[in-house]
Write an enzyme that holds these catalytic residues in place. Structure first.
Site, PDB file in Angstrom:
ATOM      1  N   SER A 122      -2.854  -8.081   2.786  1.00  0.00           N
ATOM      2  CA  SER A 122      -3.359  -7.890   4.146  1.00  0.00           C
ATOM      3  C   SER A 122      -3.737  -9.230   4.755  1.00  0.00           C
ATOM      4  O   SER A 122      -3.781  -9.385   5.976  1.00  0.00           O
ATOM      5  CB  SER A 122      -4.585  -6.978   4.134  1.00  0.00           C
ATOM      6  OG  SER A 122      -4.268  -5.770   3.501  1.00  0.00           O
ATOM      7  N   ASP A 150      -3.938  -7.370  -7.689  1.00  0.00           N
ATOM      8  CA  ASP A 150      -5.346  -7.559  -8.067  1.00  0.00           C
ATOM      9  C   ASP A 150      -5.487  -7.106  -9.523  1.00  0.00           C
ATOM     10  O   ASP A 150      -6.101  -6.069  -9.800  1.00  0.00           O
ATOM     11  CB  ASP A 150      -6.251  -6.721  -7.164  1.00  0.00           C
ATOM     12  CG  ASP A 150      -6.192  -7.188  -5.719  1.00  0.00           C
ATOM     13  OD1 ASP A 150      -6.921  -8.112  -5.379  1.00  0.00           O
ATOM     14  OD2 ASP A 150      -5.388  -6.632  -4.952  1.00  0.00           O
ATOM     15  N   HIS A 152       0.845  -1.205   0.000  1.00  0.00           N
ATOM     16  CA  HIS A 152       0.000   0.000   0.000  1.00  0.00           C
ATOM     17  C   HIS A 152       0.878   1.252   0.000  1.00  0.00           C
ATOM     18  O   HIS A 152       0.547   2.263  -0.629  1.00  0.00           O
ATOM     19  CB  HIS A 152      -0.886   0.033   1.256  1.00  0.00           C
ATOM     20  CG  HIS A 152      -1.923  -1.040   1.311  1.00  0.00           C
ATOM     21  ND1 HIS A 152      -1.883  -2.064   2.211  1.00  0.00           N
ATOM     22  CD2 HIS A 152      -3.046  -1.238   0.569  1.00  0.00           C
ATOM     23  CE1 HIS A 152      -2.921  -2.857   2.045  1.00  0.00           C
ATOM     24  NE2 HIS A 152      -3.648  -2.387   1.049  1.00  0.00           N
ATOM     25  N   GLN A 211     -18.381  -6.181  -1.346  1.00  0.00           N
ATOM     26  CA  GLN A 211     -17.530  -6.939  -2.263  1.00  0.00           C
ATOM     27  C   GLN A 211     -17.134  -8.309  -1.728  1.00  0.00           C
ATOM     28  O   GLN A 211     -16.369  -9.027  -2.354  1.00  0.00           O
ATOM     29  CB  GLN A 211     -16.288  -6.131  -2.636  1.00  0.00           C
ATOM     30  CG  GLN A 211     -15.257  -5.963  -1.532  1.00  0.00           C
ATOM     31  CD  GLN A 211     -14.161  -4.992  -1.935  1.00  0.00           C
ATOM     32  OE1 GLN A 211     -14.369  -3.790  -2.009  1.00  0.00           O
ATOM     33  NE2 GLN A 211     -12.986  -5.521  -2.229  1.00  0.00           N
ATOM     34  N   MET A 225       2.785  -9.415  -1.178  1.00  0.00           N
ATOM     35  CA  MET A 225       2.285  -8.869   0.093  1.00  0.00           C
ATOM     36  C   MET A 225       0.785  -8.711   0.011  1.00  0.00           C
ATOM     37  O   MET A 225       0.245  -8.290  -1.012  1.00  0.00           O
ATOM     38  CB  MET A 225       2.931  -7.528   0.391  1.00  0.00           C
ATOM     39  CG  MET A 225       4.333  -7.699   0.886  1.00  0.00           C
ATOM     40  SD  MET A 225       4.925  -6.199   1.667  1.00  0.00           S
ATOM     41  CE  MET A 225       6.607  -6.693   1.978  1.00  0.00           C
TER      42      MET A 225
HETATM   43  O1  PAF Z   1      -8.202  -3.557  -3.405  1.00  0.00           O
HETATM   44  C1  PAF Z   1      -8.872  -3.278  -2.401  1.00  0.00           C
HETATM   45  O2  PAF Z   1      -8.345  -3.181  -1.293  1.00  0.00           O
HETATM   46  C2  PAF Z   1     -10.371  -3.048  -2.532  1.00  0.00           C
HETATM   47  O3  PAF Z   1     -10.936  -3.897  -3.473  1.00  0.00           O
HETATM   48  C3  PAF Z   1     -10.732  -1.576  -2.852  1.00  0.00           C
HETATM   49  C4  PAF Z   1     -10.191  -1.144  -4.189  1.00  0.00           C
HETATM   50  C5  PAF Z   1     -10.167  -0.670  -1.760  1.00  0.00           C
HETATM   51  C6  PAF Z   1     -12.245  -1.413  -2.884  1.00  0.00           C
HETATM   52  O4  PAF Z   1     -12.838  -1.709  -1.665  1.00  0.00           O
END
Ligand code: PAF
Length: 284
Positions: free
Chosen positions: A187, A151, A37, A61, A185
């Protein structure tokens, strides 16, 4: 560093910055921040005047309620990390702020790009991502937004939404940050037991094997996938959610190994779901 939880304060601050002519970089996150991040933040700070990070574990989601309930939350650590990195503003809304009960639900999707990979195995996931990300774009009004390429499908789906719906912003993909053994990496990595963490190191080793077998002349997609599946599964407790070879742009399955291919996988190690991908250039 400014921390705001409500929309009025957020919009007021952004309005002030816009009046002063500052450009805005936006890094949406679900918190539990790590160095991956921070790479988004660094890229944003290089390319824009003010960097906003949002921290919101978006319920819409998650197709698995257990996964949502177990998603790690470490807000104090996250805020400390953002402050250290020089983030200008953290937007930290709660569920009621983002999804007031008075609003009629809406659904967005890019069906072609969601047919395979996570779109296939996590029904509803990208609808939730597109919903929250489009709301956050409207609220933060960024000039540039930064997404991790771990992602990869999310990056493609969001880029397509921005293009289709004429959002006035640029989507920038940031390379995946990896641990020493090559594990991407995430979370979710904090939820791995010591033994499962060892098992997870099969993932980067599988990508190394994928490249080695291509250099060794393998050109049969079916056989290639079998070799990689066998490597992951032999003697390990890991479960494969998907292992697919698709075109990096339209995300449709490749029929032959030529040009550039995206090798993408999702696996369960214990009950932790991990994803990773690499674009591999196939030599002539
Ligand atoms: O990649 C993520 O952490 C999530 O899918 C996002 C883009 C913050 C949307 O909730």
């Amino acid at each position: 560093m400014i921390v705001v939880s409500n929309i009025q304060e957020l919009k007021k601050q952004i309005g002030d910055w816009k009046k002063e002519g500052f450009s805005i970089g936006f890094c949406p996150t679900m918190g539990s921040l790590h160095l991956g991040h921070m790479d988004l933040v660094e890229a944003s700070k290089k390319e824009t005047n003010k960097t906003i990070v949002s921290i919101f574990v978006n319920p819409t989601q998650f197709n698995d309620p257990k996964d949502f309930a177990q998603y790690p939350v470490k807000t104090d650590d996250d805020l400390r990390l953002c402050e250290e990195k020089g983030v200008d503003l953290v937007f930290l809304p709660d569920v009621k702020t983002m999804y007031p009960e008075t609003k009629t639900p809406i659904s967005l999707s890019i069906p072609e790009l969601q047919k395979h990979l996570c779109g296939r195995t996590r029904p509803g996931h990208f609808e939730g991502v597109l919903q929250i990300v489009s709301k956050l774009f409207h609220l933060t009004e960024p000039n540039k937004t930064f997404f991790g390429l771990k992602d990869y499908q999310q990056f493609r789906v969001i880029s397509a939404m921005v293009e289709n719906l004429n959002f006035p912003l640029e989507v920038i993909g940031v390379p995946t940050r990896r641990e020493e053994d090559g594990l991407a990496m995430s979370s979710r990595n904090v939820r791995l037991s010591r033994k499962d963490r060892e098992t997870a190191s099969l993932i980067p080793r599988m990508f190394a094997l994928a490249k080695k077998t291509i250099l060794g002349g393998e050109r049969e997609i079916r056989l290639w996938k079998e070799i990689l599946r066998d490597f992951l599964l032999t003697g390990s407790s890991l479960r494969i959610d998907y292992l697919e070879v698709v075109d990096p742009i339209d995300l449709q399955p490749k029929e032959s190994l030529e040009g550039e291919v995206l090798l993408a996988i999702a696996v369960f190690v214990g009950d932790v779901r991990l994803i990773d991908n690499q674009i591999i250039s196939i030599p002539n």
